[in-house]
Design a protein around this motif. Structure first.
Motif, PDB file in Angstrom:
ATOM      1  N   ILE A  25       0.867  -1.261   0.024  1.00 23.43           N
ATOM      2  CA  ILE A  25       0.056  -0.257   0.115  1.00 23.43           C
ATOM      3  C   ILE A  25       0.850   1.322   0.070  1.00 23.43           C
ATOM      4  O   ILE A  25       0.349   2.423   0.297  1.00 23.43           O
ATOM      5  N   ASP A  69       0.718  -4.700   9.574  1.00 25.31           N
ATOM      6  CA  ASP A  69       1.171  -3.347   9.879  1.00 25.31           C
ATOM      7  C   ASP A  69       1.121  -2.817  10.904  1.00 25.31           C
ATOM      8  O   ASP A  69       1.333  -1.545  11.093  1.00 25.31           O
ATOM      9  N   TYR A  72       3.337  -0.554  13.022  1.00 27.08           N
ATOM     10  CA  TYR A  72       3.619   0.946  12.812  1.00 27.08           C
ATOM     11  C   TYR A  72       2.447   1.684  13.927  1.00 27.08           C
ATOM     12  O   TYR A  72       1.374   2.146  13.387  1.00 27.08           O
ATOM     13  N   ARG A  99      -5.762  -2.201   6.873  1.00 23.47           N
ATOM     14  CA  ARG A  99      -5.239  -1.991   8.274  1.00 23.47           C
ATOM     15  C   ARG A  99      -6.438  -1.434   9.108  1.00 23.47           C
ATOM     16  O   ARG A  99      -6.385  -1.193  10.145  1.00 23.47           O
ATOM     17  N   ARG A 148      -3.248   9.650   2.702  1.00 22.09           N
ATOM     18  CA  ARG A 148      -3.879   8.954   3.808  1.00 22.09           C
ATOM     19  C   ARG A 148      -5.186   9.881   4.725  1.00 22.09           C
ATOM     20  O   ARG A 148      -6.089   8.909   4.979  1.00 22.09           O
ATOM     21  N   HIS A 177       2.824   9.609   4.459  1.00 26.40           N
ATOM     22  CA  HIS A 177       2.502  10.398   5.983  1.00 26.40           C
ATOM     23  C   HIS A 177       3.302  11.445   6.180  1.00 26.40           C
ATOM     24  O   HIS A 177       4.695  11.566   5.743  1.00 26.40           O
ATOM     25  N   ASP A 179       4.820  12.272   8.681  1.00 25.39           N
ATOM     26  CA  ASP A 179       5.970  11.939   9.505  1.00 25.39           C
ATOM     27  C   ASP A 179       7.253  11.382   8.783  1.00 25.39           C
ATOM     28  O   ASP A 179       8.323  11.099   9.247  1.00 25.39           O
ATOM     29  N   LEU A 180       7.161  11.252   7.470  1.00 25.47           N
ATOM     30  CA  LEU A 180       8.028  10.974   6.632  1.00 25.47           C
ATOM     31  C   LEU A 180       8.814  12.181   6.158  1.00 25.47           C
ATOM     32  O   LEU A 180       9.974  11.933   5.289  1.00 25.47           O
ATOM     33  N   ASN A 227      11.879  10.551   9.825  1.00 29.30           N
ATOM     34  CA  ASN A 227      11.049   9.768  10.340  1.00 29.30           C
ATOM     35  C   ASN A 227      11.867   9.355  11.865  1.00 29.30           C
ATOM     36  O   ASN A 227      12.109   8.003  12.030  1.00 29.30           O
ATOM     37  N   GLY A 266       8.533  -2.320   5.253  1.00 30.00           N
ATOM     38  CA  GLY A 266       7.145  -1.861   5.201  1.00 30.00           C
ATOM     39  C   GLY A 266       6.943  -0.373   5.052  1.00 30.00           C
ATOM     40  O   GLY A 266       5.516   0.049   4.895  1.00 30.00           O
ATOM     41  N   CYS A 272       7.392   6.158  12.981  1.00 32.14           N
ATOM     42  CA  CYS A 272       6.118   4.946  12.419  1.00 32.14           C
ATOM     43  C   CYS A 272       5.734   4.180  13.641  1.00 32.14           C
ATOM     44  O   CYS A 272       4.746   3.813  13.614  1.00 32.14           O
TER      45      CYS A 272
HETATM   46  N1  ARG Z   1       2.930   0.011   5.638  1.00 30.64           N
HETATM   47  C1  ARG Z   1       2.553   0.886   6.667  1.00 30.64           C
HETATM   48  C2  ARG Z   1       1.491   1.696   5.764  1.00 30.64           C
HETATM   49  O1  ARG Z   1       1.467   2.013   4.664  1.00 30.64           O
HETATM   50  C3  ARG Z   1       3.708   2.031   7.047  1.00 30.64           C
HETATM   51  C4  ARG Z   1       3.208   2.859   7.966  1.00 30.64           C
HETATM   52  C5  ARG Z   1       4.200   3.845   8.057  1.00 30.64           C
HETATM   53  N2  ARG Z   1       3.738   4.650   9.340  1.00 30.64           N
HETATM   54  C6  ARG Z   1       3.773   6.110   9.617  1.00 30.64           C
HETATM   55  N3  ARG Z   1       3.658   6.625  10.533  1.00 30.64           N
HETATM   56  N4  ARG Z   1       4.510   6.936   8.309  1.00 30.64           N
HETATM   57  O2  ARG Z   1       0.639   2.265   6.428  1.00 30.64           O
END
Ligand code: ARG
Length: 296
Positions: A25, A69, A72, A99, A148, A177, A179-180, A227, A266, A272
């Motif tokens: 995803i 997932d 996270y 999720r 998201r 996200h 936070d990246l 992150n 992931g 995360c």
């Molecule tokens: N595989 C997870 C997703 O795509 C990764 C989440 C990463 N979390 C974050 N807080 N950036 O949802």
């Protein structure tokens, strides 16, 4: 020296027992490349131990076998203590159905641990909201929308928490996200990758940060440097290019590197997997009764 963040010393983490790549995803995930369970566990254990060694506290939530997932934990919900002392968590309504079961366990955990809970949407009905898009900084709850989190979720977020929400639009599929691409460091400083955001949103966020540490798209995507989490004057990071290290150390931060390569498969890193539980409205964010959303 700028004042350290008051929050970021208490985290919720999910045991990595069921962490796998069952679906893709985000652009980092590939079902052909599975994490090594023992190494993932060791990396998670080291991160937890590092937080505790730095004086932080970690609460642990049990994972669900149907939710690979869930490790996270940042995405389980946005939690804050409200001005009147009540602890309140706005649960995530994940974009992807894969999720959504995570929320069933998250709500039980928050209930059992003295938190009130609310939803912006549920079971695919209503706006989506993922808490990895939401962080307090400089009087605002900065919220990334797009990949998201739906903009429509922010009115509820602002009203439930009685805070001012700054909406910034994410336009980069690899930084799905906030936070990246954004990491508050202290009261005046934050890491920001403007390439993740629509130009007006990037400018609005830059305007909010008196001393920004601007990183490139390449730095953000290849190192997960944004992150990271900050415990007092220590930045706990998955890796730190020399250029970024020089700036952080110049500002008086100590860097602690924690290897997170298995979790990167992931699409997540240090931030995360750690959800802060010690954000206080009235201390870390001004109280704005009824809430307010500022568009950009
Ligand atoms: N595989 C997870 C997703 O795509 C990764 C989440 C990463 N979390 C974050 N807080 N950036 O949802």
């Amino acid at each position: 020296m700028s004042t350290s963040l008051s929050w970021g010393r208490h985290y919720l983490m999910t045991e990595p027992t069921h962490y796998r790549i069952d679906y893709a995803i985000n652009p980092f995930m590939d079902t052909e490349i599975q994490p090594d369970p023992a190494r993932a566990r060791a990396q998670w254990d080291t991160l937890r131990a590092t937080i505790e060694e730095l004086g932080g506290r970690v609460d642990v939530i049990s994972p669900r076998a149907d939710s690979p997932d869930m490790v996270y934990a940042m995405n389980l919900g946005f939690a804050a203590t409200l001005a009147e002392g009540r602890r309140h968590a706005l649960l995530s309504h994940m974009r992807f159905p894969e999720r959504r079961n995570e929320t069933l366990t998250a709500v039980e955990w928050f209930d059992a641990n003295g938190w009130g809970t609310a939803y912006v949407g549920k079971d695919g009905i209503g706006p989506t909201f993922e808490a990895g898009d939401v962080f307090p900084f400089a009087g605002h709850l900065v919220a990334g929308t797009g990949p998201r989190t739906d903009e429509m979720a922010l009115k509820t977020l602002a009203a439930e928490m009685n805070v001012r929400v700054l909406c910034v639009r994410t336009t980069h599929s690899g930084m799905y996200h906030l936070d990246l691409a954004f990491c508050p460091l202290d009261e005046r400083r934050a890491i920001i990758c403007p390439d993740a955001l629509a130009p007006e949103s990037a400018q609005a966020l830059l305007d909010l940060i008196p001393e920004p540490l601007v990183i490139t798209e390449e730095e953000a995507l290849s190192t997960f440097a944004a992150n990271s989490i900050v415990i007092g004057r220590t930045v706990v990071m998955p890796s730190c290019p020399d250029r970024i290290r020089t700036v952080l150390e110049g500002w008086g931060f100590t860097i602690r590197i924690v290897e997170m390569s298995e979790l990167h498969l992931g699409g997540g890193s240090v931030r995360c997997v750690t959800n802060p539980l010690d954000i206080v409205v009235g201390r870390d964010l001004p109280v704005v009764y009824g809430g307010e959303v500022i568009p950009t």
